[in-house]
Design a protein around this motif. Structure first.
Motif, PDB file in Angstrom:
ATOM      1  N   ALA A   1      -1.648  51.228-107.248  1.00 41.34           N
ATOM      2  CA  ALA A   1      -2.216  50.330-108.259  1.00 41.34           C
ATOM      3  C   ALA A   1      -1.897  48.885-107.899  1.00 41.34           C
ATOM      4  CB  ALA A   1      -1.682  50.679-109.643  1.00 41.34           C
ATOM      5  N   SER A   2      -0.673  48.630-107.514  1.00 42.17           N
ATOM      6  CA  SER A   2      -0.338  47.228-107.228  1.00 42.17           C
ATOM      7  C   SER A   2      -0.987  46.783-105.918  1.00 42.17           C
ATOM      8  CB  SER A   2       1.176  47.008-107.267  1.00 42.17           C
ATOM      9  OG  SER A   2       1.731  47.213-105.998  1.00 42.17           O
ATOM     10  N   GLU A   3      -0.983  47.674-104.925  1.00 41.70           N
ATOM     11  CA  GLU A   3      -1.594  47.303-103.636  1.00 41.70           C
ATOM     12  C   GLU A   3      -3.102  47.082-103.793  1.00 41.70           C
ATOM     13  OE1 GLU A   3      -3.894  47.764-100.327  1.00 41.70           O
ATOM     14  OE2 GLU A   3      -3.539  49.680-101.318  1.00 41.70           O
ATOM     15  N   ARG A   4      -3.758  47.961-104.520  1.00 40.94           N
ATOM     16  CA  ARG A   4      -5.228  47.858-104.653  1.00 40.94           C
ATOM     17  C   ARG A   4      -5.637  46.711-105.581  1.00 40.94           C
ATOM     18  NH1 ARG A   4      -6.557  54.413-104.731  1.00 40.94           N
ATOM     19  NH2 ARG A   4      -5.643  54.778-102.685  1.00 40.94           N
ATOM     20  N   LYS A   5      -4.777  46.405-106.532  1.00 38.45           N
ATOM     21  CA  LYS A   5      -5.075  45.284-107.429  1.00 38.45           C
ATOM     22  C   LYS A   5      -5.156  43.989-106.600  1.00 38.45           C
ATOM     23  CE  LYS A   5      -3.556  43.195-111.701  1.00 38.45           C
ATOM     24  NZ  LYS A   5      -2.455  42.963-112.596  1.00 38.45           N
ATOM     25  N   THR A   6      -4.181  43.842-105.738  1.00 37.23           N
ATOM     26  CA  THR A   6      -4.160  42.663-104.867  1.00 37.23           C
ATOM     27  C   THR A   6      -5.388  42.657-103.962  1.00 37.23           C
ATOM     28  OG1 THR A   6      -1.785  42.985-104.802  1.00 37.23           O
ATOM     29  CG2 THR A   6      -2.690  41.386-103.244  1.00 37.23           C
ATOM     30  N   ARG A   7      -5.655  43.806-103.361  1.00 35.06           N
ATOM     31  CA  ARG A   7      -6.779  43.880-102.418  1.00 35.06           C
ATOM     32  C   ARG A   7      -8.108  43.613-103.145  1.00 35.06           C
ATOM     33  NH1 ARG A   7      -8.520  48.862 -99.867  1.00 35.06           N
ATOM     34  NH2 ARG A   7      -6.611  49.788-100.643  1.00 35.06           N
ATOM     35  N   ARG A   8      -8.224  44.154-104.359  1.00 38.28           N
ATOM     36  CA  ARG A   8      -9.452  43.949-105.132  1.00 38.28           C
ATOM     37  C   ARG A   8      -9.662  42.447-105.388  1.00 38.28           C
ATOM     38  NH1 ARG A   8      -8.507  48.053-108.184  1.00 38.28           N
ATOM     39  NH2 ARG A   8      -9.966  49.609-107.432  1.00 38.28           N
ATOM     40  N   ALA A   9      -8.575  41.772-105.716  1.00 50.33           N
ATOM     41  CA  ALA A   9      -8.666  40.327-105.976  1.00 50.33           C
ATOM     42  C   ALA A   9      -9.088  39.592-104.699  1.00 50.33           C
ATOM     43  CB  ALA A   9      -7.334  39.809-106.489  1.00 50.33           C
ATOM     44  N   GLU A  10      -8.478  39.989-103.577  1.00 50.39           N
ATOM     45  CA  GLU A  10      -8.818  39.346-102.298  1.00 50.39           C
ATOM     46  C   GLU A  10     -10.291  39.549-101.956  1.00 50.39           C
ATOM     47  OE1 GLU A  10      -4.409  39.999-100.373  1.00 50.39           O
ATOM     48  OE2 GLU A  10      -6.112  41.098 -99.518  1.00 50.39           O
ATOM     49  N   LEU A  11     -10.786  40.738-102.277  1.00 51.99           N
ATOM     50  CA  LEU A  11     -12.188  41.051-101.951  1.00 51.99           C
ATOM     51  C   LEU A  11     -13.169  40.469-102.965  1.00 51.99           C
ATOM     52  CD1 LEU A  11     -11.707  44.809-100.952  1.00 51.99           C
ATOM     53  CD2 LEU A  11     -12.393  42.977 -99.406  1.00 51.99           C
ATOM     54  N   GLY A  12     -12.614  39.916-104.030  1.00 54.52           N
ATOM     55  CA  GLY A  12     -13.475  39.316-105.058  1.00 54.52           C
ATOM     56  C   GLY A  12     -14.193  40.347-105.921  1.00 54.52           C
ATOM     57  N   ILE A  13     -13.599  41.542-106.052  1.00 51.47           N
ATOM     58  CA  ILE A  13     -14.213  42.567-106.913  1.00 51.47           C
ATOM     59  C   ILE A  13     -13.708  42.329-108.333  1.00 51.47           C
ATOM     60  CG2 ILE A  13     -14.470  45.038-107.342  1.00 51.47           C
ATOM     61  CD1 ILE A  13     -13.686  45.480-104.364  1.00 51.47           C
ATOM     62  N   THR A  14     -14.648  42.035-109.225  1.00 49.84           N
ATOM     63  CA  THR A  14     -14.240  41.754-110.608  1.00 49.84           C
ATOM     64  C   THR A  14     -14.922  42.713-111.564  1.00 49.84           C
ATOM     65  OG1 THR A  14     -16.015  40.149-110.690  1.00 49.84           O
ATOM     66  CG2 THR A  14     -13.798  39.278-110.302  1.00 49.84           C
ATOM     67  N   ALA A  15     -14.359  42.840-112.747  1.00 46.05           N
ATOM     68  CA  ALA A  15     -14.916  43.750-113.743  1.00 46.05           C
ATOM     69  C   ALA A  15     -16.326  43.325-114.108  1.00 46.05           C
ATOM     70  CB  ALA A  15     -14.035  43.743-114.987  1.00 46.05           C
ATOM     71  N   SER A  16     -17.216  44.300-114.175  1.00 50.64           N
ATOM     72  CA  SER A  16     -18.584  43.961-114.575  1.00 50.64           C
ATOM     73  C   SER A  16     -18.837  44.677-115.893  1.00 50.64           C
ATOM     74  CB  SER A  16     -19.580  44.416-113.524  1.00 50.64           C
ATOM     75  OG  SER A  16     -19.588  45.818-113.436  1.00 50.64           O
ATOM     76  N   GLY A  17     -18.825  43.898-116.953  1.00 48.10           N
ATOM     77  CA  GLY A  17     -18.924  44.521-118.264  1.00 48.10           C
ATOM     78  C   GLY A  17     -20.318  44.508-118.853  1.00 48.10           C
ATOM     79  N   SER A  18     -21.304  44.100-118.065  1.00 44.48           N
ATOM     80  CA  SER A  18     -22.596  43.927-118.718  1.00 44.48           C
ATOM     81  C   SER A  18     -23.654  44.875-118.187  1.00 44.48           C
ATOM     82  CB  SER A  18     -23.053  42.479-118.551  1.00 44.48           C
ATOM     83  OG  SER A  18     -23.944  42.372-117.485  1.00 44.48           O
ATOM     84  N   TYR A  19     -24.668  45.045-118.970  1.00 41.86           N
ATOM     85  CA  TYR A  19     -25.718  46.009-118.679  1.00 41.86           C
ATOM     86  C   TYR A  19     -26.949  45.310-118.116  1.00 41.86           C
ATOM     87  CZ  TYR A  19     -29.549  49.145-120.273  1.00 41.86           C
ATOM     88  OH  TYR A  19     -30.665  49.912-120.384  1.00 41.86           O
ATOM     89  N   ALA A  20     -27.208  44.101-118.586  1.00 40.33           N
ATOM     90  CA  ALA A  20     -28.368  43.363-118.077  1.00 40.33           C
ATOM     91  C   ALA A  20     -27.957  41.941-117.680  1.00 40.33           C
ATOM     92  CB  ALA A  20     -29.429  43.284-119.149  1.00 40.33           C
TER      93      ALA A  20
END
Ligand code: RM4
Ligand code: MN
Ligand code: MN
Length: 399
Positions: A380-399
């Motif tokens: 969780a901690s390793e992937r959280k960092t990697r996700r941030a580096e890759l610019g993957i952010t939560a997408s909460g919308s449908y349209a």
């Protein structure tokens, strides 16, 4: 519990394996949005590592199904993926082509009226077949999103005929041990008609395509009151059962974890398989695959929970006294026949499962042992960092 029953359950446990899906370790969402989990897998590396954990703690999940376009990076060699699997103690299972996500497939893939689109879809199938050969996989598992949304939109018969024609090139390219599985689904993404809507349609097309084509039963792909175990019994009896995608649902194709809503349904499916095996003396090695995307459960824990539930229900179904059941059925003794089923469903076979785990040096409680290992916290901690580096952010919308 008498000796022969104990032996039957042990045999069942020795035989039972279930495949995990790579996509069950990644973040998935509803059509309204996606909630990210820190520990969810980001890439194929992570997915195979997580699948390796499930196998290490349960002992019966040695293979992982892959979706071609979700898992292989463009140009990534199959041998690299095989190596990654090996490093994590798992091998590659069913290869699933993606015939549903590209813009060209707006009006279908294999059933599209545009010959260029059909040709592209056939090419993707052939490439998937190649990947299966290179990864040592025996199965190509095909789910079509093809269909239409409005009455009159499509010539249903034309599209039916296109199917056999577009599936045959893959069929004819398969190695002797390989099979292609046709997965049916009544609706979604198309809401008026789906080209392979039920087991009968999948059966007819598979027969037209050739002997290496079989039917895949996804437990979430039926109308609510449908008798799935009857479909399974018919497919067994006609030698057309190619494999399963297991998940559970309350309403439609909910992709909830297997056995969470209706474990008795899962048990009845396993019962038909064991009963067929007993009657025909043919040991059944059916590809059991998990296909679920538990959106908010922690991924690896949910997969371990699912595998353990499946194993337990499979073993319980082996506890049915078939001799007795067959006798009661012949005599129309319906209460006694039903009791054979019910007693097995409620039999406490857990001591035998514990014995089985002990004999294999497996943790007695896979879920607890996984939690104690601290793996999830680490990733969780390793992937959280990697996700941030890759610019993957939560997408909460449908349209
Ligand atoms: C479908 C089906 C298939 C899966 C696709 C993407 O609902 O269950 O098995 O691969 O989703
Ligand atoms: Mn499926
Ligand atoms: Mn599905």
């Amino acid at each position: 519990m008498n000796d022969s029953l104990t032996e039957r359950i042990h045999t069942a446990l020795d035989r039972f394996e279930i495949e995990t899906p790579s996509w069950g370790f990644a973040d998935t969402g509803t059509r309204f949005g996606k909630f990210l989990q820190d520990a969810a897998a980001i890439d194929i590396n992570d997915k195979l590592a997580d699948a390796g954990q499930v196998h290490a703690f349960t002992g019966f999940c040695p293979t992982v199904a892959l979706h071609v376009l979700w898992d292989f990076r463009p140009g990534q060699s199959a041998s690299e993926v095989v190596q990654l699997g090996r490093k994590n103690g798992v091998s590659i299972g069913a290869i699933n082509p993606n015939l549903f996500q590209e813009q060209i497939y707006k009006y279908g893939s294999l059933c599209n009226r545009d010959p260029d689109v059909r040709a592209q879809a056939v090419k993707h199938l052939l490439e998937s077949g190649e990947l299966a050969k290179q990864t040592g996989s025996r199965l190509i598992s095909i789910w079509l999103g093809d269909g239409s949304n409005y009455p009159g939109q499509s010539n249903i018969r034309w599209r039916k005929r296109a199917l056999a024609e577009t599936l045959r090139p893959l069929h004819d390219s398969l190695n002797p041990g390989q099979q292609m599985l046709l997965e049916y689904k009544p609706f979604e993404p198309a809401f008026y008609h789906t080209d392979l809507a039920d087991w009968g349609m999948a059966y007819v097309v598979a027969k037209e395509v050739g002997p290496k084509a079989k039917v895949l039963v996804d437990t979430g792909h039926h109308y609510l009151s449908q008798n799935i175990e009857q479909i399974v019994a018919w497919l067994l009896d006609t030698d057309m059962l190619g494999g399963f995608h297991f998940n559970d649902r309350r309403y439609a194709d909910d992709d909830l974890t297997f056995g969470s809503i209706d474990p008795y349904q899962a048990f009845r499916i396993f019962h038909e398989i064991h009963y067929f095996g007993w009657e025909t003396s043919r040991a059944q090695t059916i590809p059991y695959m998990i296909d679920q995307s538990h959106i908010d459960k922690p991924k690896i824990e949910a997969m371990i929970q699912t595998a353990v539930v499946a194993q337990e229900l499979y073993a319980r179904a082996a506890a049915v006294d078939y001799e007795k059941l067959a006798r009661h059925q012949e005599r129309n003794e319906q209460i006694d026949a039903e009791e054979c089923i019910r007693q097995a469903f409620f039999a406490d076979i857990r001591p035998l499962i514990l014995e089985w785990r002990k004999a294999r040096n497996l943790p007695l409680d896979p879920l607890a042992a996984f939690r104690e290992s601290g793996y999830e916290k680490r990733i969780a901690s390793e992937r959280k960092t990697r996700r941030a580096e890759l610019g993957i952010t939560a997408s909460g919308s449908y349209a």
